[in-house]
Structures are given as C-alpha cells and as structure tokens.
Design a protein around this motif. Structure first.
Motif, PDB file in Angstrom:
ATOM      1  N   SER A  88       0.715  -1.111   0.404  1.00  0.00           N
ATOM      2  CA  SER A  88       0.161   0.072   0.123  1.00  0.00           C
ATOM      3  C   SER A  88       0.749   1.090   0.340  1.00  0.00           C
ATOM      4  O   SER A  88       1.677   1.369   0.729  1.00  0.00           O
ATOM      5  N   SER A  90       0.102   4.551  -0.022  1.00  0.00           N
ATOM      6  CA  SER A  90      -1.020   6.281   0.068  1.00  0.00           C
ATOM      7  C   SER A  90      -0.411   6.976   1.069  1.00  0.00           C
ATOM      8  O   SER A  90      -1.085   8.209   0.557  1.00  0.00           O
ATOM      9  N   GLN A 142      -2.320   2.203  -4.713  1.00  0.00           N
ATOM     10  CA  GLN A 142      -3.206   3.438  -4.411  1.00  0.00           C
ATOM     11  C   GLN A 142      -4.409   3.127  -4.477  1.00  0.00           C
ATOM     12  O   GLN A 142      -5.133   2.824  -5.339  1.00  0.00           O
ATOM     13  N   TRP A 196      -5.054   6.019   3.398  1.00  0.00           N
ATOM     14  CA  TRP A 196      -6.127   6.295   2.289  1.00  0.00           C
ATOM     15  C   TRP A 196      -7.844   5.622   2.727  1.00  0.00           C
ATOM     16  O   TRP A 196      -8.431   6.611   2.006  1.00  0.00           O
TER      17      TRP A 196
END
Length: 340
Positions: free
Chosen positions: A176, A178, A195, A258
């Motif tokens: 991930s 983000s 993302q 996120w």
C-alpha cells in the motif's frame, strides 16, 4: 490481463471473502471467480487476510489447484507469521505446483484486529517493520546461500531456504502506497506501490515523481449506456444505514491514510455525479472507489490513470463472469486511448 507488450497493464481480480458466503458455498465460489478471472486474462487474484477470514494460504492453494496460470496475490500481515514461514510457503508452492505467487505486503489492518493481537505499533513504524520483514523474505527466496540479517524488529542467523525457489517463480511484491511511509517502503523493497485513488485529475503522477511502479485498487461498472451502468451499480450497492454507521465508527479509529483520503473525497463529491463513485465505500460494502458509466466515460478515466503512470489495477470482487468481460472492453479501449 496484459493488454500489450508495450503498456504491460496488469489486471488483478479479487477472491470472495469467507464471511460473505455460506460455508457450503464458499469454496465453489472461490473456484468460480478464479475461473472467470483466468478466462478474462487476469494476472493474479487478491486473497484477503484479517482476523475474521479463513487462512489466505489455504484459499490460495484452492486457486492454484483449479487454474493453470492465475497467480494468487496473498495478503501478508507481519503479525500473523514469521518472514521465514512466508518464504517457506512461497517456496513450497513453487516446488509443489511450479507456479508463481504475488505477495501483498500489509503494514496495518483493522485497528481492532491489531489490538486483539497486541500490535500497538504506530503507523510509520509498521512500515519500517514491513521493510525488514519483506527484505528477509526476498533474501531467503533469492538463492541458495544462507541468510543472516539483524534489524530493529527481526533477526535471522545463517538460515537457508530449502527447497530453493526457481528464479522465474520469484514472487511479485505489492505494498500500500497511499502514505509517504508506504511509498518509501515500496521503493526500499522494489514493490508496486498500490493506492486507493482519487479521481485521475486529482492524482499526482506518483510513478513519475518517485520512480517506481504504481498500481491502484478500484471497482468498475461499465455498459454501453451510462444509465444502464448506473442502474446496475445502484442495484448492487443500495444504501445501507447499518453500513454507514459502521463506516463512521471505523473512520473514528482508523489511522489509514487511504481510508481518510477516500472519505474526504466522498464528502467533496456528495452533491455531484461523475464517473468516480464512493457510495459503496461509504456504506461499508467495499474498500475502494468505483468508476461507473458508459464504456467511453470509464475508459477515458482509466486512460488518465495510465497516462500518469499506473500500470497495475486491482479490481473488486467480480459478481459474475460477464462483469469481467465488460472490464476487459474498458481496458482495451483505455489502452488504445493512451500513447505508449
């Protein structure tokens, strides 16, 4: 599915969750979705992990046994197992099936799940731990030499992976990306930074700015007519007050970047309807935004994502085989719209 050799667009689907289906139906639905995904040319299929789900490695074995090329994308949380065990499972799958897997390296998770396991580590430190964790896995799978590693969180001494993994079966890595710490972790271990995107016009060209491979998590509902797509999307994701309350409670305790970004975007877009749709997320039905509209509208938005560097797309759980065919058409159109 890889659309062209030049663009190398990888499409991943997602496997059903055990908590969403009756026990006697679950295994067959995993097999069904794996078959649909392979027929559609998907590269891999995401298998979730959290405290409420069956073990992702066992689900991945079902997928490997019932497909020929489709790779499981297995969610890996450091709190659940030692990095040696992860490497051993990857090497064992390679030895038993001659198949490659992908690893979705997860730094966090649902906060209550982490607290139940006494994982109280702050957000950025979890990514520091994840880099060490992933580094050990990579070293163990990279060759026959014994591995010695000492970091702040993990230490191994002269450990060797047997049976060794064939080089061509080395796993693909996703993380991930983000948050800034997530992006840094992706660069540190050579992973695809995934993302949960804003609308394409609001996204920074992450891949170009950071010099890494970038992907996104998104759902798609597209039809020839926009009205038909919206009718299907609204039928599939009706309003759910209980889900909205659960979403609001989750937001209050979440430290996920996120999660907060999409919630902020939902507030900004609440009075408008474009291709980008957050309603399923707001009702706690899924954890990604959706693109909804006719083929031209949705493919144009996908093309914008391609233009700023995204090449890996992880789709939501497909409800049926036909839905993946519509998605195929969208990506074919988007690829044609996007210069190499």
């Amino acid at each position: 599915m890889t659309i062209t050799d030049e663009s190398q667009i990888e499409i991943f689907s997602t496997s059903p969750q055990s908590k969403d289906l009756p026990r006697e139906e679950y295994v067959q639905q995993v097999i069904n979705v794996a078959h649909w995904s392979e027929e559609a040319g998907c590269t891999a299929i995401l298998v979730y992990t959290d405290n409420s789900l069956v073990d992702p490695w066992l689900v991945s074995q079902i997928i490997l046994q019932n497909t020929k090329k489709l790779s499981p994308l297995i969610a890996i949380q450091p709190i659940y197992m030692h990095p040696y065990t992860v490497a051993k499972m990857v090497a064992s799958f390679g030895h038993l099936y001659g198949r490659r897997v992908y690893l979705n390296m997860v730094a966090g998770g649902f906060k209550n799940d982490l607290l139940a396991l006494n994982d109280t580590m702050p957000h950025d430190e979890r990514y520091t731990r994840l880099v060490e964790y992933t580094t050990i896995i990579k070293l163990l799978l990279s060759g026959p030499d014994p591995v010695t590693f000492e970091g702040n969180f993990y230490k191994v001494d002269k450990i060797r992976m047997t049976p060794p993994l064939a080089p061509e079966l080395f796993p693909g890595l996703l993380i991930s990306g983000s948050s800034e710490s997530g992006l840094q972790a992706a660069m540190a271990v050579g992973a695809v930074a995934v993302q949960y995107p804003k609308p394409a016009k609001e996204c920074e060209p992450v891949a170009f700015l950071y010099g890494l491979r970038a992907g996104l998590r998104i759902g798609i509902v597209a039809r020839e007519k926009s009205a038909d797509a919206w009718a299907i999307a609204c039928e599939r994701f009706p309003g759910d007050r209980k889900g909205q309350i659960t979403h609001e409670l989750a937001m209050k305790i979440s430290d996920s970047h996120w999660h907060n970004q999409i919630s902020e975007m939902a507030n900004e877009l609440r009075s408008t309807r474009g291709v980008y749709w957050t309603w399923p997320f707001e009702n706690y039905k899924t954890f990604c935004p959706y693109l909804v509209g006719n083929y031209q509208e949705v493919s144009k938005e996908v093309s914008r994502y391609l233009h700023i560097g995204y090449r890996t797309f992880i789709l939501d759980i497909p409800p049926n085989r036909e839905e993946l065919r519509h998605v195929q058409f969208v990506f074919q159109m988007a690829s044609e719209l996007t210069p190499p």
